[in-house]
Design an enzyme around this catalytic site. Structure first.
Site, PDB file in Angstrom:
ATOM      1  N   HIS A 118       1.690   4.417  -2.831  1.00 16.63           N
ATOM      2  CA  HIS A 118       1.728   5.870  -2.597  1.00 16.63           C
ATOM      3  C   HIS A 118       3.082   6.436  -3.051  1.00 16.63           C
ATOM      4  O   HIS A 118       3.163   7.464  -3.711  1.00 16.63           O
ATOM      5  CB  HIS A 118       1.576   6.176  -1.100  1.00 16.63           C
ATOM      6  N   HIS A 175       0.838  -1.207   0.000  1.00 17.22           N
ATOM      7  CA  HIS A 175       0.000   0.000   0.000  1.00 17.22           C
ATOM      8  C   HIS A 175       0.874   1.259   0.000  1.00 17.22           C
ATOM      9  O   HIS A 175       0.732   2.132  -0.863  1.00 17.22           O
ATOM     10  CB  HIS A 175      -0.920  -0.017   1.227  1.00 17.22           C
ATOM     11  N   GLU A 176       1.788   1.328   0.963  1.00 18.89           N
ATOM     12  CA  GLU A 176       2.644   2.523   1.050  1.00 18.89           C
ATOM     13  C   GLU A 176       3.558   2.607  -0.177  1.00 18.89           C
ATOM     14  O   GLU A 176       3.846   3.693  -0.668  1.00 18.89           O
ATOM     15  CB  GLU A 176       3.455   2.522   2.347  1.00 18.89           C
ATOM     16  N   GLU A 199      -4.738   7.833  -3.044  1.00 20.14           N
ATOM     17  CA  GLU A 199      -5.232   6.567  -2.501  1.00 20.14           C
ATOM     18  C   GLU A 199      -5.531   5.566  -3.619  1.00 20.14           C
ATOM     19  O   GLU A 199      -5.432   4.356  -3.428  1.00 20.14           O
ATOM     20  CB  GLU A 199      -6.468   6.831  -1.626  1.00 20.14           C
TER      21      GLU A 199
HETATM   22 CO    CO Z   1      -3.209   5.256   1.953  1.00 20.91          CO
END
Ligand code: CO
Length: 498
Positions: free
Chosen positions: A265, A261-262, A291
């Site tokens: 980003h 997830h990170e 996101e």
């Molecule tokens: Co996030």
């Protein structure tokens, strides 16, 4: 003379960006390495830098440059730069200093009061701060201005150019499709066996695997690094974009998916063209688009069957407890669906119901249709209606998230917008590159990244989110691609026809 004025603006903005980078480093260090005893001096340092940024942004000089450039013929890139700096300048200068200071005081107080209220399950002790924060934000909205409802001015701070009536219409369509979908999965009576994914997963091995996957995704360790924190986050951008993860040695999902997830980003922040560094053309469009990148990598890549086909052999050599499992076992275990009370632990199907509830409550508060002291009841009613469950106390209910205590009204909808954007982006990618599962299985993640770079990352703030999505997908923003994606995926996970 346009050259000179534009160059002056760029120079001033570069200073602001450099100060923001310094502020990021202070925050990063505070979360990763800083000794506990340094907190007071760190708070003073951070507030000093924040003050310097604000001074420069709202300076007379900035106002003069923007006013002059507003009347000039600018090329495409210059127009975007001036448009976006002006936008932020207007928002920042609209709020009187006295009000801004009161908000920042109420935020830090509010945070402390919320922590205690959550611990003691005592909404009453938080209600008056909550109410004060709402009143202050209503004032902010009046100063900034809005077309339709005050909430627009707040939403615009996180999702620029988006209006609440658009969100209302897309979210209500999403709700009417999502609630029955979650019900059909629950009514199937099928429970997914999560045991393959729990066991013993030593921390150092998990970090090795995460590093390996991040490298495959295209995360550049020469411009970033991975550390461990209680709450995972991404900080920085351009040539210094750092991420953190949280490891749970009993469940491989926590660290693995936090990291992916990170990483998603971070790839966005690392993907701006170097020539645009320190301008809005090297900044994210919105929180929702940000996101969309993290959720794309986490859910559409990381929780795919192709992912486990690719990485299970390697994971088995690191973690013996996985040896009896097949890729399909892991795929299913990573995607089990169950209505739950806590947003941050929710699965991909029910997650957005948590967000819809928060958005509806916020909108009603800002339209004076709901009083702050009615929030707990409204919360519980909505959980029972949309998810079929009700929290036993407010700590597990309306006190669970930090956002309202620090005045983040208008932030929640960006999570769901991110999911909707990601599904639209995915659909367009599949049209161009073919089956996503195939690409991941073959380890062709760099192709995925190159596509995202070209279609999304390299534009920075050039287009507002809706326009970017229209350009990428050829469609208007809608919940349908997301619903289609869920139906296809979860029919496989549950072996039912959705
Ligand atoms: Co996030």
């Amino acid at each position: 003379m346009i050259g000179k004025e534009y160059e002056d603006l760029r120079e001033l903005y570069e200073e602001i960006t450099r100060l923001e980078q310094i502020s990021c480093l202070l925050v990063w260090d505070q979360n990763v390495y800083m000794p506990d005893g340094s907190i007071a001096s760190r708070a003073a340092q951070t507030s000093l830098v924040t003050g310097l940024i604000h001074q420069r942004y709202t300076s007379k000089r900035m106002g003069e440059l923007l006013a002059k450039l507003d009347r000039k013929d600018l090329d495409d890139d210059q127009s975007v730069v001036v448009r976006e700096i002006s936008r932020e300048y207007r928002r920042k200068t609209a709020v009187p200093e006295k009000l801004a200071k009161e908000i920042s005081r109420t935020e830090s107080e509010g945070y402390q009061i919320w922590v205690k209220a959550k611990q003691n399950d005592d909404f009453g002790s938080f209600a008056s701060t909550f109410e004060k924060m709402v009143d202050l934000k209503k004032e902010v909205a009046e100063h900034i201005g809005y077309d339709d409802v005050p909430y627009d001015a707040l939403l615009d701070g996180y999702e620029p150019y988006m209006r609440s009536k658009e969100v209302v219409s897309i979210f209500s369509d999403l709700r009417t499709r999502l609630v029955p979908l979650a019900e059909r999965i629950a009514d199937s009576g099928i429970t997914i066996d999560a045991s393959p994914i729990t066991g013993r997963f030593p921390k150092d091995k998990q970090i090795d695997l995460s590093n390996r996957i991040l490298e495959d995704m295209g995360y550049d360790f020469n411009r970033g690094r991975l550390d461990e924190t209680e709450h995972p986050f991404t900080i920085g951008s351009m040539d210094d974009t750092r991420i953190t993860t949280r490891i749970n040695e009993d469940d491989i999902r926590t660290g693995l998916y936090a990291c992916i997830h990170e990483g998603g980003h971070a790839l966005y922040e690392m993907g701006y063209p170097e020539k645009n560094y320190c301008t809005p053309l090297a900044e994210p469009v919105s929180l929702g688009i940000h996101e969309s990148q993290s959720r794309f990598w986490e859910n559409m890549v990381g929780r795919s069957l192709g992912f486990w086909e690719r990485y299970l052999p390697e994971a088995k050599s690191m973690f013996p407890s996985l040896r009896g499992s097949s890729p399909i076992d892991l795929f299913k275990a990573a995607n089990s669906v169950a209505p739950s009370l806590i947003r941050v632990e929710a699965d991909e199907v029910t997650y957005n119901l948590h967000i819809l509830i928060r958005f509806e409550i916020e909108s009603e508060i800002f339209q004076d249709r709901l009083e702050v002291n009615e929030v707990p009841q409204a919360w519980n009613d909505k959980y029972s209606k949309y998810l079929g469950i009700e929290p036993e106390n407010d700590s597990m209910g309306c006190l669970q998230d930090v956002h309202w205590s620090i005045g983040y009204f208008g932030y929640f909808p960006t999570y769901t917008l991110g999911n909707l954007y990601s599904a639209m982006i995915r659909e367009a990618m599949v049209t161009d590159l073919g089956d996503l599962d195939d690409l991941v299985r073959k380890g062709e993640m760099k192709k995925i990244l190159a596509w995202l770079r070209e279609r999304v990352h390299r534009h920075g703030k050039r287009y507002p989110a809706k326009e970017l999505i229209r350009k990428v997908s050829g469609q208007e923003l809608s919940a349908l691609p997301f619903i289609g994606y869920l139906k296809e995926k979860y029919s496989r996970v549950y072996d039912i026809s959705l």
